[in-house]
Design an enzyme around this catalytic site. Structure first.
Site, PDB file in Angstrom:
ATOM      1  N   ARG A 176     -10.000 -11.882   1.927  1.00 31.33           N
ATOM      2  CA  ARG A 176     -10.804 -12.975   1.374  1.00 31.33           C
ATOM      3  C   ARG A 176     -10.084 -14.318   1.482  1.00 31.33           C
ATOM      4  O   ARG A 176     -10.719 -15.363   1.544  1.00 31.33           O
ATOM      5  CB  ARG A 176     -11.203 -12.646  -0.072  1.00 31.33           C
ATOM      6  CG  ARG A 176     -10.060 -12.502  -1.025  1.00 31.33           C
ATOM      7  CD  ARG A 176     -10.442 -11.760  -2.303  1.00 31.33           C
ATOM      8  NE  ARG A 176     -10.576 -10.314  -2.080  1.00 31.33           N
ATOM      9  CZ  ARG A 176     -10.931  -9.437  -3.015  1.00 31.33           C
ATOM     10  NH1 ARG A 176     -11.222  -9.863  -4.249  1.00 31.33           N
ATOM     11  NH2 ARG A 176     -11.009  -8.158  -2.743  1.00 31.33           N
ATOM     12  N   LYS A 221       0.844  -1.198   0.000  1.00 34.51           N
ATOM     13  CA  LYS A 221       0.000   0.000   0.000  1.00 34.51           C
ATOM     14  C   LYS A 221       0.878   1.247   0.000  1.00 34.51           C
ATOM     15  O   LYS A 221       2.064   1.186   0.283  1.00 34.51           O
ATOM     16  CB  LYS A 221      -0.864   0.021   1.270  1.00 34.51           C
ATOM     17  CG  LYS A 221      -1.976  -1.003   1.306  1.00 34.51           C
ATOM     18  CD  LYS A 221      -2.816  -0.828   2.573  1.00 34.51           C
ATOM     19  CE  LYS A 221      -3.897  -1.893   2.678  1.00 34.51           C
ATOM     20  NZ  LYS A 221      -4.976  -1.751   1.687  1.00 34.51           N
TER      21      LYS A 221
HETATM   22  N1  BES Z   1      -7.969  -3.965   4.337  1.00 32.29           N
HETATM   23  C1  BES Z   1      -8.174  -3.594   2.994  1.00 32.29           C
HETATM   24  C2  BES Z   1      -9.500  -2.880   2.758  1.00 32.29           C
HETATM   25  C3  BES Z   1      -9.642  -1.532   3.382  1.00 32.29           C
HETATM   26  C4  BES Z   1      -9.374  -0.401   2.627  1.00 32.29           C
HETATM   27  C5  BES Z   1     -10.120  -1.381   4.646  1.00 32.29           C
HETATM   28  C6  BES Z   1      -9.558   0.846   3.169  1.00 32.29           C
HETATM   29  C7  BES Z   1     -10.310  -0.135   5.183  1.00 32.29           C
HETATM   30  C8  BES Z   1     -10.033   0.986   4.445  1.00 32.29           C
HETATM   31  C9  BES Z   1      -8.153  -4.812   2.090  1.00 32.29           C
HETATM   32  O1  BES Z   1      -7.358  -5.851   2.510  1.00 32.29           O
HETATM   33  C10 BES Z   1      -7.636  -4.349   0.766  1.00 32.29           C
HETATM   34  O2  BES Z   1      -6.534  -3.891   0.732  1.00 32.29           O
HETATM   35  N2  BES Z   1      -8.463  -4.470  -0.269  1.00 32.29           N
HETATM   36  C11 BES Z   1      -8.082  -4.052  -1.570  1.00 32.29           C
HETATM   37  C12 BES Z   1      -8.596  -5.081  -2.555  1.00 32.29           C
HETATM   38  C13 BES Z   1      -8.087  -4.895  -3.952  1.00 32.29           C
HETATM   39  C14 BES Z   1      -6.595  -5.178  -3.992  1.00 32.29           C
HETATM   40  C15 BES Z   1      -8.834  -5.843  -4.850  1.00 32.29           C
HETATM   41  C16 BES Z   1      -8.727  -2.698  -1.843  1.00 32.29           C
HETATM   42  O3  BES Z   1      -9.852  -2.481  -1.419  1.00 32.29           O
HETATM   43  O4  BES Z   1      -8.069  -1.866  -2.426  1.00 32.29           O
HETATM   44 ZN    ZN Z   2      -5.317  -5.624   1.921  1.00 32.17          ZN
END
Ligand code: BES
Ligand code: ZN
Ligand code: ZN
Length: 491
Positions: free
Chosen positions: A339, A265
Site C-alpha cells: 500500500r 515474515k
Molecule cells: N505480499 C503480502 C501479501 C501476500 C500474502 C501475498 C500472501 C500473497 C500471499 C503483503 O505485502 C503482506 O505482507 N500483507 C500483510 C499485511 C498485514 C501486515 C496488514 C498480510 O497480508 O499479512
Molecule cells: Zn508484505
C-alpha cells in the site's frame, strides 16, 4: 519455444494427434462407437464425456486421438472451451502437432461469438502448453511445435486464433516474470523487461531510478526500498492510439521479493514471495499484447518496483513516511509495504487525470482467506466502474468478487502521530482496510477499482487446465478485455 497456434478449416493430414470433443450425450458406448472410438476401452478408463475427462485412444481409421469430455452440450461456454483446449495442449507434450476441432462442439455459434470461442480455444492451448524450465539444467526440449485450431470460419476466425495465441503468450510472459526468483528478477531487471516490451510494442516508457524517485517525492517507494541494497525503479508506460477514446490508467504492485522487512515474515510465509510483483507482471503482460488487441483508448501503466528487505537502515516500525501528495503515514508494520508503494503510484496516476484507474496488487493474505486462490477481490469507489471491471473479468474467465469499502472502517487506519497508519487497529477485514488506505490516494471523482490478487497470482496445487504450479498471470486477459471494450465511465 512455445508452439505455433494457427487456424485451419479441416484437420491437417499431418497432425500427429487429433482431439475429439465429446459431450455427455456422446459419451455413451453406442455414441462413442459411432464416432469410431473404442467404446469398451474408453469405458474401462471411466470416460463418459464429463467435463475435464481426457483419454488417449486410436480411432477406427487408425488416427491417434485424445478424447476430451465437455459435459452437457447446453453448458458449453467459452470458458469451458478455453479449459478443454488447455488440458489437451498440456497432454499433447509428447507429439509434434495436435489438431483441436473444438469449434465443432458449438455448432450454434456464428459471427462474433464464433470468433470469441476460437480466441478462447487458442488462449487455452497456449496457456496449457506453458512450462517454466528456465532454471533446470537439463530440461527436455518441448516436442509440441504446432497446435491447429480447427473449425469453420474465415479470416475473422483465423484472426481471432492469432490474437488468442498472442494473448496467451503475453499471459505466459507474466507467468515467467512471477516465477523468476527475487534474487534474479531484481527491480532493475524487472524494469529492463518493461523496456524490452516498450521497444517491441512501440510504447512510450519512462524509467525512474533512485534520484528521480526522490525528486518526485515518492516517499512510500523510498521508505520500502530503504532496507534494500537493490535500487528501486518506477516505470511509466503508455500506449497511444491515433485518436484515443479516453484514458485508462493501470497500476501494478511490483515488489520483487517481500521478506516483510523488519516485521519479518516466517520462513514458510516467505517461500512464495517472489510473486509479490504479480500486479506489475499483469500490467506488463497487458502491454505485451496491446498491439495485438489494439484498444481504441490510451492506456498508461504505473509500476513501482522494489524488494522489501531489512538491512541495517531499513524502515523501522514507528517511522513516518511522507507520500507523493504530502500525506504522512506511520509505518507500524513494514510487511504492509504494498500500500505504501501503491499510494505514490495512485497519486501519479491521479495527477494525469485519467478517465478511470485499475490497480492490481498481491496486497493481503486476508483475501486468500476470504476467497481462496481462484477468485480475486475487487474494491471500488464507483459501483458502475466496478461492474464494468467485473464483467470484463467474467468474459476473460478470470474470476473476481466484490468487497465493500465501508466508511465506518476508515477510522481503523487513523494514526496517533501521523495522517494515516499502514495497518488497521481492528482485527479482521484486512483486504478492506488495505483498500480504504489506497482510496485515500485516488483523486476525488476518478472511478477506481482495486483488485487484490494475493490469492490468484499464484497457484500452489498441481496442473489443472490453464493453471500450473506457480505464477498464473492473473489479470492479463481481463486488462486486455477491459481496454478493448473501454469507454470513459459516466460519473
Ligand atoms: N505480499 C503480502 C501479501 C501476500 C500474502 C501475498 C500472501 C500473497 C500471499 C503483503 O505485502 C503482506 O505482507 N500483507 C500483510 C499485511 C498485514 C501486515 C496488514 C498480510 O497480508 O499479512
Ligand atoms: Zn508484505
Ligand atoms: Zn507484499
Amino acid at each position: 519455444m512455445s508452439p505455433a497456434i494457427v487456424h485451419a478449416k479441416a484437420v491437417p493430414a499431418a497432425s500427429e494427434l487429433v482431439a475429439i470433443p465429446v459431450t455427455t450425450a456422446e459419451g455413451t458406448p453406442e455414441a462413442l462407437e459411432a464416432l469410431g472410438l473404442p467404446a469398451a476401452g474408453l469405458a474401462a478408463q471411466g470416460f463418459a464425456g464429463k467435463v475435464d475427462q481426457l483419454a488417449f485412444a486410436t480411432r477406427s481409421d487408425g488416427r491417434n486421438v485424445i478424447v476430451i469430455g465437455l459435459g452437457e452440450a447446453k453448458d458449453i461456454d467459452t470458458n469451458g472451451l478455453r479449459r478443454a483446449a488447455a488440458r489437451i495442449a498440456r497432454a499433447s507434450g509428447r507429439v509434434k502437432s495436435v489438431a483441436l476441432p473444438l469449434l465443432d462442439a458449438v455448432p450454434e455459434l456464428s459471427g462474433n461469438a464464433l470468433a470469441e470461442a476460437a480466441r478462447a480455444i487458442a488462449e487455452g492451448a497456449g496457456l496449457g502448453a506453458y512450462r517454466f524450465d528456465e532454471f533446470r539444467s537439463a530440461a527436455a526440449k518441448p516436442v509440441l511445435s504446432r497446435i491447429v485450431v480447427v473449425g469453420r470460419g474465415g479470416q475473422k476466425v483465423a484472426e481471432a486464433v492469432a490474437e488468442g495465441a498472442q494473448i496467451a503468450a503475453a499471459q505466459n510472459f507474466a507467468r515467467d516474470l512471477v516465477n523468476r526468483p527475487g534474487g534474479s528478477l531484481t527491480p532493475k531487471a524487472l524494469a529492463a523487461e518493461a523496456v524490452k516490451i516498450a521497444r517491441r510494442e512501440k510504447l512510450k516508457i519512462t524509467v525512474l531510478g533512485p534520484k528521480e524517485i526522490a525528486e518526485r517525492r515518492l516517499g512510500g517507494l523510498l521508505g520500502v526500498n530503504r532496507g534494500s541494497t537493490q535500487e528501486p525503479r518506477f516505470v511509466e508506460m503508455a500506449y497511444e492510439p491515433a485518436s484515443p477514446t479516453g484514458t485508462l490508467a493501470l497500476v501494478g504492485k511490483g515488489i520483487t521479493f517481500d521478506s516483510g522487512g523488519l516485521s519479518i515474515k516466517s520462513g514458510e510465509g516467505m517461500m512464495t514471495m517472489k510473486m509479490d510483483m504479480g500486479g506489475a507482471a499483469a500490467v506488463l503482460g497487458f502491454f505485451a499484447a496491446v498491439r495485438a488487441v489494439a484498444p481504441k483508448c490510451r492506456v498508461v501503466g504505473y509500476m513501482p518496483m522494489t524488494d522489501n528487505m531489512s538491512n541495517g537502515d531499513a524502515t523501522r516500525p514507528g517511522d513516518v513516511l511522507t507520500m507523493r501528495d504530502g500525506t504522512t503515514v506511520e509505518v507500524l508494520n513494514t510487511d504492509a509495504e504494498g500500500r505504501l508503494i501503491l499510494a505514490d503510484a495512485l497519486c501519479l496516476a491521479s495527477e494525469a487525470k485519467p478517465d478511470a484507474i485499475v490497480d492490481l496488487a498481491t496486497l493481503t493474505g486476508a483475501v486468500e482467506v476470504a476467497l481462496g486462490s481462484r477468485i480475486a477481490a475487487v474494491l471500488s469507489n464507483d459501483e458502475n466502474w466496478r461492474t464494468t471491471v467485473q464483467s470484463a473479468a467474467d468474459r476473460s474467465g478470470e474470476r473476481m468478487w466484490p468487497l465493500p469499502l465501508p466508511d465506518d472502517y476508515r477510522p481503523f487506519i487513523d494514526s496517533d502521530v501521523a495522517d494515516l497508519r499502514n495497518i488497521s487497529k481492528s482485527k479482521g477485514g484486512g483486504t478492506m482496510t488495505a483498500g480504504l488506505f489506497l482510496k485515500e490516494f485516488v483523486a476525488a471523482g476518478i472511478p477506481w477499482a482495486h483488485i487484490d490478487i494475493a490469492g490468484t497470482a499464484w497457484w500452489a496445487e498441481g496442473d489443472d487446465a490453464e493453471f500450473s504450479k506457480g505464477g498464473t498471470g492473473y489479470g492479463v486477459r481481463l486488462l486486455l478485455e477491459l481496454a478493448r471494450t473501454f469507454s470513459p465511465p459516466r460519473r
